[in-house]
Design a protein around this motif. Structure first.
Motif, mmCIF file in Angstrom:
data_model
loop_
_atom_site.group_PDB
_atom_site.id
_atom_site.type_symbol
_atom_site.label_atom_id
_atom_site.label_comp_id
_atom_site.label_asym_id
_atom_site.label_seq_id
_atom_site.Cartn_x
_atom_site.Cartn_y
_atom_site.Cartn_z
ATOM 1 N N MET A 90 24.333 17.990 -28.915
ATOM 2 C CA MET A 90 23.861 19.343 -28.079
ATOM 3 C C MET A 90 22.527 18.708 -28.028
ATOM 4 O O MET A 90 21.659 17.590 -28.565
ATOM 5 C CB MET A 90 24.361 19.686 -29.370
ATOM 6 N N PRO A 91 22.258 18.903 -26.379
ATOM 7 C CA PRO A 91 21.344 19.130 -26.210
ATOM 8 C C PRO A 91 20.327 18.951 -26.739
ATOM 9 O O PRO A 91 20.084 20.435 -27.778
ATOM 10 C CB PRO A 91 21.281 20.354 -25.140
ATOM 11 N N ASP A 92 18.442 18.358 -27.278
ATOM 12 C CA ASP A 92 17.642 19.051 -28.354
ATOM 13 C C ASP A 92 16.622 18.467 -27.490
ATOM 14 O O ASP A 92 15.675 18.104 -27.152
ATOM 15 C CB ASP A 92 17.864 17.807 -28.884
ATOM 16 N N GLY A 93 16.491 19.368 -25.577
ATOM 17 C CA GLY A 93 15.434 19.079 -24.403
ATOM 18 C C GLY A 93 14.628 19.941 -25.258
ATOM 19 O O GLY A 93 14.148 20.667 -26.208
ATOM 20 N N ASP A 94 13.355 20.162 -24.636
ATOM 21 C CA ASP A 94 12.423 20.580 -24.935
ATOM 22 C C ASP A 94 12.867 22.431 -24.508
ATOM 23 O O ASP A 94 11.668 23.114 -24.916
ATOM 24 C CB ASP A 94 11.027 20.034 -24.399
ATOM 25 N N PHE A 95 13.457 22.331 -23.155
ATOM 26 C CA PHE A 95 13.583 23.410 -22.969
ATOM 27 C C PHE A 95 15.020 23.730 -22.512
ATOM 28 O O PHE A 95 15.638 22.370 -22.330
ATOM 29 C CB PHE A 95 12.614 23.486 -21.338
ATOM 30 N N ARG A 96 15.108 25.030 -22.822
ATOM 31 C CA ARG A 96 16.655 25.892 -22.613
ATOM 32 C C ARG A 96 17.237 25.229 -21.360
ATOM 33 O O ARG A 96 16.756 25.993 -20.180
ATOM 34 C CB ARG A 96 16.723 27.078 -23.007
ATOM 35 N N PRO A 97 18.509 24.314 -21.316
ATOM 36 C CA PRO A 97 19.107 24.364 -19.734
ATOM 37 C C PRO A 97 19.722 25.914 -19.425
ATOM 38 O O PRO A 97 19.480 27.022 -20.152
ATOM 39 C CB PRO A 97 20.224 23.263 -20.270
ATOM 40 N N LEU A 98 18.928 26.335 -17.815
ATOM 41 C CA LEU A 98 19.765 27.033 -17.427
ATOM 42 C C LEU A 98 21.098 27.436 -17.263
ATOM 43 O O LEU A 98 21.306 26.661 -16.726
ATOM 44 C CB LEU A 98 18.695 27.623 -15.820
ATOM 45 N N LEU A 99 20.873 28.667 -17.460
ATOM 46 C CA LEU A 99 22.240 28.788 -17.779
ATOM 47 C C LEU A 99 22.629 30.011 -16.579
ATOM 48 O O LEU A 99 23.627 29.828 -15.784
ATOM 49 C CB LEU A 99 23.483 29.710 -19.128
ATOM 50 N N LYS A 100 22.231 30.828 -16.969
ATOM 51 C CA LYS A 100 22.651 32.250 -15.172
ATOM 52 C C LYS A 100 21.228 31.841 -14.792
ATOM 53 O O LYS A 100 19.632 32.442 -15.311
ATOM 54 C CB LYS A 100 22.335 33.135 -16.230
ATOM 55 N N TYR A 101 21.341 32.137 -13.371
ATOM 56 C CA TYR A 101 20.488 32.559 -12.409
ATOM 57 C C TYR A 101 20.332 34.168 -12.089
ATOM 58 O O TYR A 101 21.164 34.779 -11.647
ATOM 59 C CB TYR A 101 20.730 31.593 -11.314
ATOM 60 N N PRO A 102 19.419 34.532 -11.415
ATOM 61 C CA PRO A 102 18.739 35.667 -10.584
ATOM 62 C C PRO A 102 19.887 35.415 -9.206
ATOM 63 O O PRO A 102 19.817 33.839 -8.815
ATOM 64 C CB PRO A 102 17.475 35.860 -10.102
ATOM 65 N N ALA A 103 20.643 36.477 -9.006
ATOM 66 C CA ALA A 103 21.682 36.711 -7.572
ATOM 67 C C ALA A 103 20.812 36.020 -6.777
ATOM 68 O O ALA A 103 21.339 34.740 -6.367
ATOM 69 C CB ALA A 103 21.928 38.042 -7.968
ATOM 70 N N GLU A 104 19.516 36.307 -6.447
ATOM 71 C CA GLU A 104 18.725 36.122 -5.231
ATOM 72 C C GLU A 104 18.720 34.451 -5.051
ATOM 73 O O GLU A 104 19.256 34.177 -3.997
ATOM 74 C CB GLU A 104 17.372 36.672 -5.057
ATOM 75 N N LEU A 105 18.764 33.885 -6.244
ATOM 76 C CA LEU A 105 18.735 32.132 -6.413
ATOM 77 C C LEU A 105 19.754 31.536 -6.928
ATOM 78 O O LEU A 105 20.134 30.396 -5.938
ATOM 79 C CB LEU A 105 17.833 32.091 -7.519
ATOM 80 N N GLN A 106 20.443 32.315 -7.390
ATOM 81 C CA GLN A 106 22.442 31.596 -7.422
ATOM 82 C C GLN A 106 22.869 31.543 -6.367
ATOM 83 O O GLN A 106 23.830 30.843 -5.793
ATOM 84 C CB GLN A 106 23.030 32.406 -8.742
ATOM 85 N N ARG A 107 22.468 32.704 -4.822
ATOM 86 C CA ARG A 107 23.327 32.215 -3.965
ATOM 87 C C ARG A 107 22.628 31.104 -3.502
ATOM 88 O O ARG A 107 23.898 30.524 -2.733
ATOM 89 C CB ARG A 107 22.508 33.955 -3.267
ATOM 90 N N ARG A 108 21.958 30.732 -2.947
ATOM 91 C CA ARG A 108 20.932 29.585 -2.571
ATOM 92 C C ARG A 108 21.686 28.028 -3.123
ATOM 93 O O ARG A 108 21.899 27.543 -2.985
ATOM 94 C CB ARG A 108 19.726 29.365 -2.824
ATOM 95 N N ARG A 109 21.784 28.398 -4.848
ATOM 96 C CA ARG A 109 22.266 27.601 -5.745
ATOM 97 C C ARG A 109 23.201 27.296 -5.397
ATOM 98 O O ARG A 109 24.364 25.575 -5.253
ATOM 99 C CB ARG A 109 22.079 27.998 -7.252
#
Ligand SMILES: Cc1cc2nc3c(=O)[nH]c(=O)nc-3n(C[C@H](O)[C@H](O)[C@H](O)COP(=O)(O)O)c2cc1C
Length: 249
Positions: A90-109
């Motif tokens: 399972m992911p063991d990186g130092d930062f959690r993977p982003l699963l949910k984006y704020p709506a304003e940013l999700q649109r551009r993503r």
């Protein structure tokens, strides 16, 4: 090359040719990146450069982990729980993977993702092809070099800021050398494979990866995601309130 030309030439490259990068060119790029400004000149970053046999091993290890997690996403909850506890994949990186984006940013993503799939000829509903494209992150889009950027935990967000500036200078220097690059947050999902091949100081957190090499002539490399207009990012002056007007007079 003139600055604006280099700046425009730097675009994320997601298909590399087999042409190797001369060690002297890599050194010049790293030296150029070290000209970056940083918080009190602390230069709170470290870079792991993977090439040759180490790169091949990382390709194998990271892709295996990616597909393992990918399959688990569709597994029953008890299988996923077992995986978190015992699989060691399972992911063991130092930062959690982003699963949910704020709506304003999700649109551009979403717009950027859709444009990318269109450039690759992948239909929006073709989840298997989308997964295969995601997996290409973990073979570094066939690049001959992969870099991993670590930032010192002691400065918190400021190390990340400095590492980001460092990374951009590095990408511009690469463009100036005629090389292509792609910054990849995906490559920070697992830390353990890197610890197998490099001595990573405990205080340094894995922030981002970067594939580096010569661009292949493929349509995906022509994709130019849209940018905000200058007006969109400029904040408006605060509306004057009656109280403020009274204060001034
Ligand atoms: C911090 C960071 C992480 C990124 N992670 C990924 C990634 O994991 N995979 C990928 O294909 N592109 C990744 N990108 C590339 C962005 O998608 C790309 O920069 C953006 O769409 C703008 O396109 P351009 O770089 O071609 O100008 C990343 C870029 C940055 C700066």
């Amino acid at each position: 090359m003139d600055f604006n030309e280099v700046n425009r030439r730097r675009r994320s490259i997601r298909a590399f040719s087999g042409r190797p990068v001369a060690p002297a060119a890599l050194r010049r790029i790293l030296a150029a990146a070290l000209e970056s400004p940083s918080w009190s000149n602390t230069q709170p970053y470290r870079v792991a450069v993977a090439e040759g046999e180490v790169l091949e091993q990382l390709r194998g290890e990271l892709q295996k982990k990616f597909w393992h997690v990918n399959v688990l996403q569709r597994a029953p909850w008890w299988r996923r729980l077992y995986a978190w506890l015992f699989d060691g994949e399972m992911p063991d990186g130092d930062f959690r993977p982003l699963l949910k984006y704020p709506a304003e940013l999700q649109r551009r993503r979403s717009q950027t993702g859709l444009g990318l799939y269109r450039a690759l000829g992948i239909a929006r509903s073709d989840y298997e092809a989308r997964d295969r494209q995601m997996a290409r992150n973990f073979c570094f889009f066939d690049a001959p070099l992969a870099l991993f950027v670590f930032a010192h935990r002691g400065l918190g967000v400021y190390s990340a800021l400095d590492a980001g500036i460092f990374l951009q200078t590095l990408m511009l220097a690469a463009a100036d050398e005629g090389l292509g690059s792609c910054a990849q947050g995906a490559l920070a999902m697992w830390r353990s494979p890197l610890e197998k091949h490099f001595t990573v100081p405990a205080d340094y957190q894995l922030l981002c990866g970067l594939s580096l090499g010569y661009a292949a002539e493929q349509a995906v490399n022509q994709y130019r995601p849209q940018r905000c207009s200058v007006e969109e990012i400029l904040l408006q002056p605060a509306a004057e309130t009656p109280l403020q007007a009274a204060d001034i007079s």
